[in-house]
Enzyme design. Structure first.
Site, mmCIF file in Angstrom:
data_model
loop_
_atom_site.group_PDB
_atom_site.id
_atom_site.type_symbol
_atom_site.label_atom_id
_atom_site.label_comp_id
_atom_site.label_asym_id
_atom_site.label_seq_id
_atom_site.Cartn_x
_atom_site.Cartn_y
_atom_site.Cartn_z
ATOM 1 C CG ASN A 193 -10.736 46.704 69.457
ATOM 2 O OD1 ASN A 193 -11.218 46.205 70.472
ATOM 3 N ND2 ASN A 193 -9.439 46.573 69.150
ATOM 4 C CE1 TYR A 206 -10.558 51.736 79.297
ATOM 5 C CE2 TYR A 206 -11.788 50.667 81.070
ATOM 6 C CZ TYR A 206 -11.360 50.698 79.753
ATOM 7 O OH TYR A 206 -11.742 49.690 78.882
ATOM 8 C CE LYS A 248 -13.016 51.733 76.459
ATOM 9 N NZ LYS A 248 -12.972 51.423 75.023
HETATM 10 P P1 NDP Z 1 -5.184 45.008 74.104
HETATM 11 O O1 NDP Z 1 -4.219 45.838 74.869
HETATM 12 O O2 NDP Z 1 -4.948 43.540 73.992
HETATM 13 O O3 NDP Z 1 -5.388 45.602 72.636
HETATM 14 C C1 NDP Z 1 -5.533 46.986 72.431
HETATM 15 C C2 NDP Z 1 -5.369 47.281 70.941
HETATM 16 O O4 NDP Z 1 -5.556 48.692 70.725
HETATM 17 C C3 NDP Z 1 -3.999 46.912 70.427
HETATM 18 O O5 NDP Z 1 -4.119 46.326 69.166
HETATM 19 C C4 NDP Z 1 -3.280 48.261 70.333
HETATM 20 O O6 NDP Z 1 -2.341 48.223 69.282
HETATM 21 C C5 NDP Z 1 -4.457 49.177 69.977
HETATM 22 N N1 NDP Z 1 -4.185 50.569 70.292
HETATM 23 C C6 NDP Z 1 -3.983 51.130 71.506
HETATM 24 N N2 NDP Z 1 -3.747 52.444 71.377
HETATM 25 C C7 NDP Z 1 -3.800 52.718 70.039
HETATM 26 C C8 NDP Z 1 -3.616 53.906 69.253
HETATM 27 N N3 NDP Z 1 -3.343 55.073 69.829
HETATM 28 N N4 NDP Z 1 -3.740 53.815 67.919
HETATM 29 C C9 NDP Z 1 -4.014 52.625 67.324
HETATM 30 N N5 NDP Z 1 -4.198 51.469 67.999
HETATM 31 C C10 NDP Z 1 -4.079 51.533 69.345
HETATM 32 O O7 NDP Z 1 -6.599 45.266 74.818
HETATM 33 P P2 NDP Z 1 -8.085 44.760 74.493
HETATM 34 O O8 NDP Z 1 -8.113 43.919 73.294
HETATM 35 O O9 NDP Z 1 -8.630 44.221 75.748
HETATM 36 O O10 NDP Z 1 -8.781 46.169 74.213
HETATM 37 C C11 NDP Z 1 -9.569 46.437 73.061
HETATM 38 C C12 NDP Z 1 -10.712 47.354 73.451
HETATM 39 O O11 NDP Z 1 -11.563 46.677 74.367
HETATM 40 C C13 NDP Z 1 -10.263 48.647 74.152
HETATM 41 O O12 NDP Z 1 -11.043 49.714 73.656
HETATM 42 C C14 NDP Z 1 -10.596 48.370 75.607
HETATM 43 O O13 NDP Z 1 -10.823 49.541 76.330
HETATM 44 C C15 NDP Z 1 -11.846 47.532 75.458
HETATM 45 N N6 NDP Z 1 -12.215 46.720 76.612
HETATM 46 C C16 NDP Z 1 -11.369 45.771 77.111
HETATM 47 C C17 NDP Z 1 -11.740 45.023 78.204
HETATM 48 C C18 NDP Z 1 -10.842 44.002 78.829
HETATM 49 O O14 NDP Z 1 -11.110 43.567 79.966
HETATM 50 N N7 NDP Z 1 -9.795 43.562 78.156
HETATM 51 C C19 NDP Z 1 -13.054 45.205 78.842
HETATM 52 C C20 NDP Z 1 -13.869 46.206 78.211
HETATM 53 C C21 NDP Z 1 -13.460 46.922 77.137
HETATM 54 P P3 NDP Z 1 -0.906 48.957 69.266
HETATM 55 O O15 NDP Z 1 -0.402 48.972 70.681
HETATM 56 O O16 NDP Z 1 -0.122 48.118 68.323
HETATM 57 O O17 NDP Z 1 -1.204 50.311 68.711
#
Ligand code: NDP
Length: 258
Positions: free
Chosen positions: A91, A158, A162
Site C-alpha cells: 500500500n 504518478y 500506478k
Molecule cells: P497517505 O499519505 O494517507 O498514506 C500513505 C502511507 O504510505 C503512509 O502510511 C506513509 O507512511 C506510507 N509511505 C509513503 N512513502 C513510504 C516509504 N517510502 N516507505 C514506507 N512507507 C511509505 O495516502 P493514502 O492512504 O491515500 O495512500 C495509500 C496508497 O493508496 C498509495 O499507494 C496511494 O498511491 C494509493 N491511492 C490513494 C488514493 C487517494 O485518493 N488517496 C487514490 C488511489 C490510490 P510514512 O510517511 O510514515 O512512511
C-alpha cells in the site's frame, strides 16, 4: 466470526490513510499484523491500540520501502514465526506535485518511482518466496489507482507509476498461476486521506480543495474491499477492483457541486 484468524498480514504504509484503515479492519477480522512505515511512532501507537482493542499480535517496523537494502534486512530479521506471511498488502505510496511534466521536479519523480514501483517490487521479491517456501495460500494485494488506467493532466509520472502497478500485478498473477498465491490490484479513485497533503507538500488549503463539492471515498471503504478480497475462498481470485466516488466517472471526470 473472525474471518482471518491467525493469518499473518504485512501492510506497508500503515501509519496513515488506507494502510492504517486496513490494519484496523484486518485486526478486527483476527489477523496478526506486521506494520511498516517511516513514521515509527505512529505505527507503534497503532500497534498498541490494536492490541488493546482486538487483542491482536502485531509487529511495528520502521521501514522506507524504497531502500532495497533496508527491505531485505527487515524481512531477513523477522522472527522465524513471523516469516510465514500469508498476505502482503503493498500500500505504501505517494503522489508528489501536480504540474506539467516539463515543469515538474525530478526529485519528486524519483521519490514516486522509488516508492510506488520499486518499493512494491522489493517487498514482493522478498515475501513471495517465503509464501512459496512455507506452502501458504498466499495473497498479494497491490494498491494501484484509477490513475493507472486513466492519465490526467499534470499527473503523468504518478499515473505512470500506478500503471506500472497494474501491469506488475498482471505479470505477477501470470508468474504465480501454477501456485495457490492470488494477486489483486485495488484501484481506488479519490479517497480522502493524507494523500493530497503529501502531494502539495503540506499546503492544507490546496489539499482540502481537491475534495470540495464531492463525497470522496474514505480509507475505510477501501479497507473493507481489501478484507473482502482476502477473505474470498481460496479458489476465488479477485484480480482487480476499480472503485470511485459516485461523483467521479474516470480520473479527471468529476462532478463537483457548487
Ligand atoms: P497517505 O499519505 O494517507 O498514506 C500513505 C502511507 O504510505 C503512509 O502510511 C506513509 O507512511 C506510507 N509511505 C509513503 N512513502 C513510504 C516509504 N517510502 N516507505 C514506507 N512507507 C511509505 O495516502 P493514502 O492512504 O491515500 O495512500 C495509500 C496508497 O493508496 C498509495 O499507494 C496511494 O498511491 C494509493 N491511492 C490513494 C488514493 C487517494 O485518493 N488517496 C487514490 C488511489 C490510490 P510514512 O510517511 O510514515 O512512511
Amino acid at each position: 466470526m473472525q474471518k482471518l484468524k491467525g493469518k499473518i498480514v504485512f501492510v506497508s504504509g500503515a501509519s496513515n490513510g488506507i494502510g492504517r484503515s486496513c490494519a484496523e479492519a484486518l485486526a478486527a477480522a483476527g489477523a496478526k499484523l506486521i506494520l511498516c512505515a517511516r513514521s515509527f511512532n505512529k505505527i507503534e501507537d497503532l500497534s498498541k491500540n490494536l492490541r488493546d482493542l482486538y487483542n491482536t499480535e502485531s509487529l511495528a517496523i520502521k521501514l522506507d520501502v524504497s531502500n532495497r537494502g533496508a527491505v531485505d534486512k527487515a524481512i531477513d530479521n523477522l522472527p522465524e514465526e513471523w516469516k510465514k506471511i500469508d498476505i502482503l498488502v503493498n500500500n505504501a505510496g505517494c503522489a508528489l506535485g501536480l504540474e506539467k511534466l516539463h515543469e515538474g521536479s525530478p526529485e519528486d519523480w524519483d521519490n514516486m518511482i522509488d516508492t510506488n514501483v520499486k518499493g512494491l517490487l522489493y517487498l514482493t521479491r522478498k515475501i513471495v518466496p517465503l509464501m512459496l517456501k512455507y506452502q501458504l495460500n498466499g495473497h498479494v494485494v497491490n494498491v494501484g489507482s484509477t490513475a493507472g488506467i486513466f492519465a490526467y493532466p499534470n499527473g503523468a509520472v504518478y499515473c505512470a507509476t500506478k500503471s506500472a502497478v497494474h501491469f506488475i500485478s498482471d505479470g505477477l498473477r501470470m508468474d504465480l498461476v501454477d501456485t495457490p498465491i492470488r494477486v489483486t490490484n485495488i484501484q481506488p479513485g479519490m479517497t480522502e486521506t493524507n494523500f493530497s497533503n503529501v502531494r502539495f507538500h503540506g499546503d492544507e488549503e490546496k489539499a482540502k480543495n481537491v475534495y470540495a463539492g464531492i463525497t470522496p471515498l474514505t480509507p475505510e471503504d477501501i479497507a473493507e474491499i481489501i478484507v473482502y478480497a482476502i477473505s474470498a475462498p481460496p479458489h476465488v481470485q479477485i484480480c482487480e477492483v476499480t472503485v470511485t466516488p459516485t461523483q467521479q466517472a474516470t480520473g479527471g471526470i468529476v462532478y463537483k457541486k457548487k
